[in-house]
Design a protein around this motif. Structure first.
Motif, PDB file in Angstrom:
ATOM      1  N   VAL A   1       0.858  -1.194   0.000  1.00  0.00           N
ATOM      2  CA  VAL A   1       0.000   0.000   0.000  1.00  0.00           C
ATOM      3  C   VAL A   1       0.896   1.247   0.000  1.00  0.00           C
ATOM      4  CG1 VAL A   1      -1.839  -1.189   1.229  1.00  0.00           C
ATOM      5  CG2 VAL A   1      -0.162   0.125   2.526  1.00  0.00           C
ATOM      6  N   TRP A   2       0.372   2.306  -0.574  1.00  0.00           N
ATOM      7  CA  TRP A   2       1.121   3.568  -0.652  1.00  0.00           C
ATOM      8  C   TRP A   2       0.866   4.383   0.607  1.00  0.00           C
ATOM      9  CZ3 TRP A   2       4.837   5.645  -3.580  1.00  0.00           C
ATOM     10  CH2 TRP A   2       5.073   7.019  -3.452  1.00  0.00           C
ATOM     11  N   GLY A   3       1.962   4.944   1.154  1.00  0.00           N
ATOM     12  CA  GLY A   3       1.808   5.759   2.343  1.00  0.00           C
ATOM     13  C   GLY A   3       3.047   6.578   2.604  1.00  0.00           C
ATOM     14  N   THR A   4       2.964   7.398   3.627  1.00  0.00           N
ATOM     15  CA  THR A   4       4.102   8.237   4.029  1.00  0.00           C
ATOM     16  C   THR A   4       4.306   8.078   5.519  1.00  0.00           C
ATOM     17  OG1 THR A   4       2.624  10.120   4.361  1.00  0.00           O
ATOM     18  CG2 THR A   4       3.713   9.930   2.213  1.00  0.00           C
ATOM     19  N   PRO A   5       5.543   8.239   6.005  1.00  0.00           N
ATOM     20  CA  PRO A   5       5.792   8.157   7.452  1.00  0.00           C
ATOM     21  C   PRO A   5       4.979   9.198   8.207  1.00  0.00           C
ATOM     22  CG  PRO A   5       7.854   8.072   6.214  1.00  0.00           C
ATOM     23  CD  PRO A   5       6.772   8.438   5.236  1.00  0.00           C
ATOM     24  N   GLU A   6       4.629   8.854   9.483  1.00  0.00           N
ATOM     25  CA  GLU A   6       3.782   9.756  10.264  1.00  0.00           C
ATOM     26  C   GLU A   6       4.473  11.087  10.550  1.00  0.00           C
ATOM     27  OE1 GLU A   6       2.399   7.296  13.643  1.00  0.00           O
ATOM     28  OE2 GLU A   6       0.481   7.428  12.609  1.00  0.00           O
ATOM     29  N   GLY A   7       5.784  11.069  10.639  1.00  0.00           N
ATOM     30  CA  GLY A   7       6.490  12.313  10.905  1.00  0.00           C
ATOM     31  C   GLY A   7       6.811  13.103   9.651  1.00  0.00           C
ATOM     32  N   GLY A   8       6.279  12.623   8.517  1.00  0.00           N
ATOM     33  CA  GLY A   8       6.591  13.277   7.258  1.00  0.00           C
ATOM     34  C   GLY A   8       7.750  12.587   6.575  1.00  0.00           C
ATOM     35  N   GLY A   9       7.837  12.751   5.309  1.00  0.00           N
ATOM     36  CA  GLY A   9       8.910  12.124   4.559  1.00  0.00           C
ATOM     37  C   GLY A   9       8.425  11.690   3.206  1.00  0.00           C
ATOM     38  N   LYS A  10       9.263  10.957   2.529  1.00  0.00           N
ATOM     39  CA  LYS A  10       8.978  10.525   1.172  1.00  0.00           C
ATOM     40  C   LYS A  10       8.018   9.337   1.192  1.00  0.00           C
ATOM     41  CE  LYS A  10      11.329   9.196  -3.095  1.00  0.00           C
ATOM     42  NZ  LYS A  10      12.653   8.876  -3.715  1.00  0.00           N
ATOM     43  N   GLY A  11       7.020   9.376   0.313  1.00  0.00           N
ATOM     44  CA  GLY A  11       6.072   8.285   0.225  1.00  0.00           C
ATOM     45  C   GLY A  11       6.693   7.045  -0.407  1.00  0.00           C
ATOM     46  N   ALA A  12       6.078   5.881  -0.079  1.00  0.00           N
ATOM     47  CA  ALA A  12       6.613   4.615  -0.611  1.00  0.00           C
ATOM     48  C   ALA A  12       5.546   3.541  -0.492  1.00  0.00           C
ATOM     49  CB  ALA A  12       7.871   4.202   0.155  1.00  0.00           C
ATOM     50  N   ASN A  13       5.774   2.448  -1.193  1.00  0.00           N
ATOM     51  CA  ASN A  13       4.936   1.248  -1.095  1.00  0.00           C
ATOM     52  C   ASN A  13       5.525   0.317  -0.041  1.00  0.00           C
ATOM     53  OD1 ASN A  13       2.689   1.389  -2.851  1.00  0.00           O
ATOM     54  ND2 ASN A  13       4.054   1.198  -4.617  1.00  0.00           N
ATOM     55  N   ARG A  14       4.724  -0.011   0.957  1.00  0.00           N
ATOM     56  CA  ARG A  14       5.163  -0.942   1.998  1.00  0.00           C
ATOM     57  C   ARG A  14       3.990  -1.870   2.363  1.00  0.00           C
ATOM     58  NH1 ARG A  14       8.537   2.992   6.205  1.00  0.00           N
ATOM     59  NH2 ARG A  14       9.973   3.883   4.644  1.00  0.00           N
ATOM     60  N   ILE A  15       4.308  -2.911   3.137  1.00  0.00           N
ATOM     61  CA  ILE A  15       3.273  -3.857   3.564  1.00  0.00           C
ATOM     62  C   ILE A  15       2.276  -3.151   4.473  1.00  0.00           C
ATOM     63  CG2 ILE A  15       2.808  -5.976   4.864  1.00  0.00           C
ATOM     64  CD1 ILE A  15       4.074  -6.478   2.204  1.00  0.00           C
ATOM     65  N   GLY A  16       0.999  -3.288   4.139  1.00  0.00           N
ATOM     66  CA  GLY A  16      -0.029  -2.654   4.938  1.00  0.00           C
ATOM     67  C   GLY A  16      -1.375  -3.323   4.732  1.00  0.00           C
ATOM     68  N   ILE A  17      -2.424  -2.718   5.273  1.00  0.00           N
ATOM     69  CA  ILE A  17      -3.770  -3.287   5.203  1.00  0.00           C
ATOM     70  C   ILE A  17      -4.747  -2.229   4.704  1.00  0.00           C
ATOM     71  CG2 ILE A  17      -3.347  -4.897   7.099  1.00  0.00           C
ATOM     72  CD1 ILE A  17      -5.052  -2.994   8.852  1.00  0.00           C
ATOM     73  N   VAL A  18      -5.905  -2.715   4.300  1.00  0.00           N
ATOM     74  CA  VAL A  18      -7.021  -1.843   3.926  1.00  0.00           C
ATOM     75  C   VAL A  18      -7.995  -1.827   5.106  1.00  0.00           C
ATOM     76  CG1 VAL A  18      -8.900  -1.456   2.300  1.00  0.00           C
ATOM     77  CG2 VAL A  18      -6.710  -2.380   1.495  1.00  0.00           C
ATOM     78  N   ARG A  19      -8.346  -0.653   5.609  1.00  0.00           N
ATOM     79  CA  ARG A  19      -9.205  -0.569   6.791  1.00  0.00           C
ATOM     80  C   ARG A  19     -10.560  -1.214   6.557  1.00  0.00           C
ATOM     81  NH1 ARG A  19     -13.112   2.095   9.586  1.00  0.00           N
ATOM     82  NH2 ARG A  19     -12.619   2.647  11.765  1.00  0.00           N
ATOM     83  N   ASP A  20     -11.100  -1.099   5.363  1.00  0.00           N
ATOM     84  CA  ASP A  20     -12.412  -1.683   5.085  1.00  0.00           C
ATOM     85  C   ASP A  20     -12.388  -3.206   5.249  1.00  0.00           C
ATOM     86  OD1 ASP A  20     -13.456   0.776   4.625  1.00  0.00           O
ATOM     87  OD2 ASP A  20     -13.390   0.651   2.414  1.00  0.00           O
ATOM     88  N   ASP A  21     -11.248  -3.851   4.977  1.00  0.00           N
ATOM     89  CA  ASP A  21     -11.153  -5.302   5.166  1.00  0.00           C
ATOM     90  C   ASP A  21     -11.332  -5.668   6.635  1.00  0.00           C
ATOM     91  OD1 ASP A  21     -10.704  -5.527   2.473  1.00  0.00           O
ATOM     92  OD2 ASP A  21      -8.525  -5.796   2.646  1.00  0.00           O
TER      93      ASP A  21
END
Length: 742
Positions: free
Chosen positions: A704-724
């Motif tokens: 999933v695409w996201g960015t670090p909570e403290g800010g920074g460059k976005g990237a694809n990392r292992i994550g989940i979909v909240r609706d699931d």
């Protein structure tokens, strides 16, 4: 173009549109419609000419014939073992040699103890032997055995025959008298010589006395008593086996025997002795399966004239469903008391399995424990708790194994091992059920902790990512075997307050804890979907089912279609062995390559107490006593939490997709005691913890695409979909009748 338009019936002709024309006469006659004339000639040379209207042969002869290798393979499909079966297993070989040694030791001791009795018998019988010896010598010397023949010649007034017999007698008497005098002279000389040598005289007198005593033995009274009374078990023969099969009332067997009495039932190997009984390997008639025979075991017992506990038919599905292995024992298994080697064992290694009992042939059966989960089920009073006691005793004798026992019947059957347990409870009240539910919650957290610890180990120490003996001995790693026993677990899983959560935790532990050294031993007397969740019964690896009432209970314990496949614990007789029942005997599945009938070893309370005392001493010296065993009070009310609800709490609806590592950090802030160990990990280990924890709920992770909570460059990392996660909560709660998640 019609058939009439092709008067020559040429199969190679085609119509104006290029379609092939079929030779209908050739097809009706059984020939291939596109067969050439040369091929037809070759076929007719083999089969003969085919006339119109004649039926075609379906099975054509094989002119080439099978090769020599194919023929040899057919003959040698089942090779007899070079090494006898009892020598293939070290335990069985030791047991056989032990039995033979004890047998002959008993015979020797029995006969030595009766030497004075045998000496008295010889002394009493010696005078009769002397009289028999003297009378025999006199009869032989004077040819008295021929006297009736000579008298018959006199009575017939046959002088010629009488004179001939008289001359023959005179010749014999002269020779025999000379031989008798010589023999008597030699005996006198020997006696005189022996008289001058006291030792020789004594031995000679003893030898003569023994010889005379043996000679004076009555025909109906043997000198030496039997140390072992032979059994009157009838030898198993093919005629007896076929007789037993014909009385079962199985239509397929009776019809096949009526049509072909000789070959309907085929014996694929000679009937031989196999342990304390006879073994017959049989191919049943076509269409008859082993399951059909298992239903008629009581009738087979009547036909073989043997107790029901001696008749043990079983199948070999590795060959085919009609292969029957009939074993007829000399002794009733129900009356056999299996002694556990744990009674005399100084210690035990659970990585080698736990000696559990024996099969009907007397071969010891060991149940593997590591990387396994065990389910035991039966009707009340059939030996379920006794079987649990054997497994608990084996685990207790390994000082590296941590033992948790929950006896939810309240009778104290497992109380001897209380002093060896990290957690222990005995009772049926709500407090005991809550304690057991807390244990499952703690075990679930322990599985998560172990997964992270195992992942962090270097590859050279743990190449397969499984707990080994080497890793378990490193106590600092906390990856030692953990055996958790839940006796009468239906009282936990069917509880209105704690049951649902306990079932989810147990399923999670069963699925993921095997490779991490966490072993569940569950025992129940009410195997249904409410008291034994299907997620648990479907995932346990070893099952032991004693007597149950019907097919549903049988398959809940032994697995789907077990009853259909002939693995039927309904065939056991209810009740204790003292009343002819099969208590303690059941079907064991998963511990051996094929399902086996096994009688578990019996440990009474005093024997269990002695084992527990030795186990306590071992653990005290090794320094592995903990928790309840040290008098500590572990957290009886472990904090409960709902992982899915916690994820929804830390991921607001505005965030549709979130990285796993971000969720783990938020969970650790929400519940440090539960998720803090996850957040302490680094890299992929932290991500894997959440992936593993969500897997039982059907939630998949991905890029999933996201960015670090403290800010920074976005990237694809292992994550989940909240609706699931929300969907999983909705489906779960709807099943419980609680509505849907918001």
């Amino acid at each position: 173009m019609t058939h009439q338009d092709n008067p020559n019936n040429d199969p190679d002709r085609s119509d104006d549109e290029g379609a092939e024309i079929v030779n209908l006469d050739a097809a009706r006659a059984g020939r291939h419609p596109y067969q050439s004339a040369a091929d037809r000639s070759e076929q007719e040379a083999i089969d003969g000419p085919v006339r119109e209207g004649e039926a075609a042969r379906v099975d054509q002869p094989d002119t080439s014939g099978p090769g020599w290798r194919t023929t040899l393979e057919e003959k040698a499909r089942t090779r007899q073992p070079i090494v006898p079966l009892w020598l293939r297993s070290r335990a069985e070989a030791v047991e056989t040699l032990r039995w033979v040694s004890l047998h002959y030791l008993h015979v020797t001791g029995y006969q030595l103890a009766r030497l004075p009795l045998y000496g008295g018998r010889l002394t009493i019988r010696a005078p009769r032997g002397f009289v028999r010896l003297v009378s025999g010598i006199v009869k032989w010397t004077f040819d008295l055995e021929g006297e009736p023949v000579r008298l018959a010649a006199v009575q017939k007034a046959d002088p010629e025959a009488y004179l001939k017999l008289s001359r023959q007698r005179d010749s014999r008497v002269r020779l025999r008298t000379f031989l008798s005098i010589v023999a008597l002279f030699i005996l006198l000389v020997a006696a005189i010589i022996a008289a001058n040598q006291p030792n020789a005289a004594q031995w000679a007198t003893l030898a003569v006395a023994i010889a005379l005593g043996i000679l004076g033995k009555p025909a109906d009274r043997p000198l030496i008593n039997r140390a072992v009374i032979p059994t009157s078990v009838e030898k198993l023969t093919s005629d007896i086996v076929i007789r037993s099969l014909t009385v079962l009332g199985i239509a397929g067997i009776n019809q096949a025997i009526a049509k072909n009495p000789k070959d309907a039932v085929r014996f694929v190997a000679p009937i031989t002795r196999d342990g304390p009984g006879w073994r017959a390997d049989i191919d049943l008639p076509y269409g008859v399966t082993v399951g059909d025979v298992l239903d008629k075991r009581d009738r087979m017992s009547g036909a073989l004239r043997r107790p029901l506990g001696c008749i043990w038919p079983e199948g070999d599905s590795s060959i085919h469903e009609g292969r029957l292995i009939l074993w007829v024992g000399d002794k009733d298994l129900a009356k056999t008391v299996v002694k556990s080697p744990l009674v005399k064992a100084g210690s035990h290694d659970v990585f080698k399995g736990i000696p559990f009992g024996c099969d009907p042939r007397g071969r010891p059966i060991t149940v593997p424990v590591i990387e396994q989960n065990i389910l035991i089920g039966s009707q009340p009073g059939q030996g379920k708790t006794a079987s649990v006691r054997v497994l608990a005793s084996g685990a207790a004798l390994d000082p590296t194994a941590e033992l948790w026992i929950h006896e939810l019947k309240g009778t104290g059957d497992l109380d001897p091992h209380e002093k060896n347990c990290h957690r222990y409870v005995s009772g049926i009240e709500d407090e005991a059920i809550a304690y057991a539910a807390d244990s499952l919650t703690l075990l679930r957290r322990e599985v998560m902790r172990r997964a992270a610890a195992l992942k962090a180990l270097p590859a050279d120490l743990c190449p397969d990512k499984k707990v080994t003996r080497q890793i378990a001995d490193k106590r600092s790693l906390g990856l030692h075997p953990l055996v958790a026993v839940f006796d009468e677990c239906q009282n936990l899983f069917a509880h209105s307050e704690y049951g649902d959560k306990a079932g989810q935790d147990a399923e999670f532990i069963i699925k993921l804890g095997r490779a991490l050294g966490v072993i569940l031993v569950l025992a129940t007397q009410r195997p249904d979907k409410d008291s034994l969740p299907t997620g648990i019964s479907a995932n346990v690896t070893i099952r032991f089912c004693l007597r149950v009432a019907g097919q549903l209970e049988n398959d809940m314990i032994l697995g789907t279609s077990a009853y259909k496949n002939g693995i039927r614990a309904t065939m056991f007789v209810p009740g204790p062995p003292s009343k002819g029942g099969d208590a303690g005997t059941g079907y064991l599945v998963g511990a051996t390559p094929m399902p086996k009938v096994v009688k578990s070893a019996y440990l009474d309370t005093p024997a269990t107490q002695r084992i527990a005392d030795r186990a306590h001493a071992l653990r005290h010296s090794a320094g592995t006593l903990s928790g309840h065993a040290l008098g500590e009070t572990p957290e009886r009310n472990a904090p409960t939490f709902d992982l899915l609800a916690d994820v929804l709490a830390v991921v607001p609806p505005s965030e549709t997709k979130v990285w796993n590592e971000v969720i783990v950090d938020r969970l650790a802030e929400l519940r440090p005691d539960a998720y803090g160990v996850w957040a302490a990990l680094e890299g992929g280990a932290k991500t894997a913890q959440l992936t593993t924890a969500l897997k039982p709920y059907g939630i998949k992770t991905g890029q999933v695409w996201g960015t670090p909570e403290g800010g920074g460059k976005g990237a694809n990392r292992i994550g989940i979909v909240r609706d699931d996660v929300a969907t999983a909560v909705t489906e779960r709660d709807s099943k419980k009748g609680r509505g849907v998640a918001s």
